[in-house]
Motif scaffolding. Structure first.
Motif, PDB file in Angstrom:
ATOM      1  N   GLN A   1      -8.785  -0.090  -0.716  1.00  0.00           N
ATOM      2  CA  GLN A   1      -7.638  -0.357  -1.412  1.00  0.00           C
ATOM      3  C   GLN A   1      -8.025   0.219  -2.855  1.00  0.00           C
ATOM      4  OE1 GLN A   1      -6.847  -4.565  -0.640  1.00  0.00           O
ATOM      5  NE2 GLN A   1      -4.968  -3.793   0.065  1.00  0.00           N
TER       6      GLN A   1
ATOM      7  N   GLU B   1      -1.298   0.820  -7.241  1.00  0.00           N
ATOM      8  CA  GLU B   1      -2.179   0.492  -6.136  1.00  0.00           C
ATOM      9  C   GLU B   1      -2.054   1.388  -4.845  1.00  0.00           C
ATOM     10  OE1 GLU B   1      -1.823  -3.779  -5.280  1.00  0.00           O
ATOM     11  OE2 GLU B   1      -0.116  -3.464  -4.064  1.00  0.00           O
TER      12      GLU B   1
ATOM     13  N   VAL C   1      -4.098   3.046  -1.087  1.00  0.00           N
ATOM     14  CA  VAL C   1      -5.253   2.975  -0.166  1.00  0.00           C
ATOM     15  C   VAL C   1      -6.007   4.417   0.003  1.00  0.00           C
ATOM     16  CG1 VAL C   1      -4.265   1.309   1.628  1.00  0.00           C
ATOM     17  CG2 VAL C   1      -3.802   3.741   1.798  1.00  0.00           C
TER      18      VAL C   1
END
Length: 139
Positions: A94, A110, A112
């Motif tokens: 992440q 945010e 991945v």
């Protein structure tokens, strides 16, 4: 543990360490420095909504065009694995991108990522493919 398993586990540990150091460098000296330090000569960087950046020189040029901001990109490995040969592996995790506006308000995104790592002739780990996607504003 059998010898092949030892080689694989050592590679996994080294890849995790390379990924961690990559993130620390990004936090302390910026994304451009981090990406150009950890990219292999034949690196491919996948770009959200755009064509990939192929090769170190293209990556360096892309990083040089990035706006100089106070944005800070960091990430955390959730999984790492390596081939039994100990020369290729990946990390998955992440990322968090934080920035401040002119009023000092902090906002964060945010997502991945996945990074494919390859041991170079000098023994160092460098990424050959890196990409990710945004999953939303940070909670």
């Amino acid at each position: 543990m059998n010898p092949a398993a030892v080689v694989r586990q050592r590679a996994i540990d080294e890849i995790r360490e390379a990924d961690l150091n990559f993130s620390i460098l990004s936090e302390k000296q910026g994304m451009a420095k981090a990406f150009t330090t950890y990219a292999a000569d034949d690196a491919i960087k996948l770009n959200d909504g755009a064509a990939p950046t192929i090769g170190f020189d293209s990556l360096r040029a892309q990083m040089a065009r990035m706006p100089k901001t106070e944005a800070v990109l960091t990430w955390q490995v959730l999984k790492a694995d390596a081939a039994q040969s100990g020369d290729l592996g990946y990390t998955f995790g992440q990322w968090l991108l934080s920035s401040k506006d002119d009023a000092g308000k902090v906002s964060s995104l945010e997502g991945v990522y996945v990074t494919v790592w390859k041991r170079q002739r000098n023994g160092q780990w460098r990424f050959v493919i890196d990409g990710g996607n945004q999953t939303g504003p940070a909670k």
